[in-house]
Write an enzyme that holds these catalytic residues in place. Sequence first.
Site, PDB file in Angstrom:
ATOM      1  N   LYS A  80     -18.327  -4.877  14.178  1.00 19.05           N
ATOM      2  CA  LYS A  80     -18.762  -4.951  12.790  1.00 19.05           C
ATOM      3  C   LYS A  80     -19.612  -3.730  12.450  1.00 19.05           C
ATOM      4  O   LYS A  80     -20.408  -3.267  13.277  1.00 19.05           O
ATOM      5  CB  LYS A  80     -19.565  -6.244  12.606  1.00 19.05           C
ATOM      6  CG  LYS A  80     -19.977  -6.583  11.186  1.00 19.05           C
ATOM      7  CD  LYS A  80     -20.661  -7.949  11.193  1.00 19.05           C
ATOM      8  CE  LYS A  80     -21.091  -8.394   9.812  1.00 19.05           C
ATOM      9  NZ  LYS A  80     -21.703  -9.750   9.847  1.00 19.05           N
ATOM     10  N   SER A 155     -20.056 -12.798   6.703  1.00 15.64           N
ATOM     11  CA  SER A 155     -19.925 -11.389   6.371  1.00 15.64           C
ATOM     12  C   SER A 155     -19.063 -10.597   7.347  1.00 15.64           C
ATOM     13  O   SER A 155     -18.742  -9.441   7.096  1.00 15.64           O
ATOM     14  CB  SER A 155     -21.310 -10.746   6.280  1.00 15.64           C
ATOM     15  OG  SER A 155     -21.985 -10.844   7.521  1.00 15.64           O
ATOM     16  N   SER A 179     -21.887 -16.081   9.361  1.00 17.65           N
ATOM     17  CA  SER A 179     -21.067 -14.883   9.205  1.00 17.65           C
ATOM     18  C   SER A 179     -20.077 -14.608  10.321  1.00 17.65           C
ATOM     19  O   SER A 179     -19.190 -13.784  10.166  1.00 17.65           O
ATOM     20  CB  SER A 179     -21.970 -13.649   9.023  1.00 17.65           C
ATOM     21  OG  SER A 179     -22.618 -13.716   7.780  1.00 17.65           O
TER      22      SER A 179
END
Length: 442
Positions: A80, A155, A179
């Site tokens: 990420k 996310s 997330s």
Amino acid sequence: MQQWSETSAADLGRGIGAGQIDPVELTALFLDRIGSHRLGKDIYARLTPERAMAEAQAAAARAKAGRRLSPLDGVPCSWKDLFDTAGVATEAGSALLAGRVPDHDAGVLRVATSMGLVCLGKTHMSELAFSGLGLNPVTRTPPCVNDKNAVAGGSSSGAATSVAFGLAPIAIGSDTGGSVRIPAAWNDLVGLKTTSGLLSLQGVVPLCARFDTVGPLSRNVEDAALALAALKGAAPMDLRGATLKGARLAELRTIAADDLRDAPGAAYAAAVEKLRAAGADIVTIDAPEVADAMNDTAVLYTAEAYGQWRDAIEAAPDKMFDRILERFRAGAGVSGPDFVAAWHRLDAHRRVWAARTAGFDAVICPTAPILPPDANRLMTDPDYYVSENLLALRNTRIGNLMGGAGLTLPTGQPSCGILFMGQPYGEERLLRLGAAAEAALR
């Protein structure tokens, strides 16, 4: 070779160990797939091909010499875009951080590299990690693997889709309110939320440091367990013999069962029956402390997030997606005493929850009460955005508030997951339970 993109990380690792898979060829395959895939640029913010090939070459040499560092030595992985990568931009999905190039790797990336994981590149995400939807008009919005018109969940949106679309064997994301688990559930993956403090946050772009955690997204529980070991720099746990016979599960009704839409509700009910048929003893519980803790969510999250980012945001608010900007600014009116008092209350709620759930192997509920929302409607309907974001995060946030480990598994119905919540630092126990549940849910 083409089938490698659909192979579990564990099986790829075993193939490398057996001399059947060359890490260099494996890494080149994934880099080529990302470069040629129609969604490659919607999923990856940037690639690290030179680093990846150098790491793969080193892994190949170790494999040939019989000196592999871990079961995932030589297996590619996506990260990420909030994990610092030395010499490569880390922008956390925000124009506020455009051009930000760190000098050092994040702590967990450094450890994973020392265990032989190969860094493919950085995946797109919700802006500054402050949304459970994965919608990001500032950078890119990856689509859900089950619905091209829907968001992927956030996310860690790019993390999930990198695995779901076969552009990485495994992904590393972060989880502050859901997330890792939301995008994992919506893309039919396994997602592990670790206990706050288990894994280093050094070099991880923060949102709410007291809730931020690091965790893997993967095709199965074995991959998640191996990834956790690599992130810790530890030997892998043994999942053999995992069983649901005699397991005690608490089915949470408070908050988690409210406003449950038809598809997630039916998938969850069917999953519960499979767990029961496999030998689990499932008891329904109510937990008023969960509802009480939820009442402080806005204070706990927005105050810390705005305190972390206020100066950068107010220096250039026009660079932000307005929905995210509004959510951050909601913390501006929270006083210091109110924030401290909310944390005192949450600590008390956690003690009650720990006592209530101590006799269970895990607490279960639907991972999300809704299916992935339509991306275009989220952009054009502000009320819809707010309501769907809050619902998306609601059940997973229970685990963050109560402070334990969490694991979402696919139910077999598209974009519908079942969530297992364990005790703090109970990841290994939870993964063993998850391995048994995974077998039952198949």
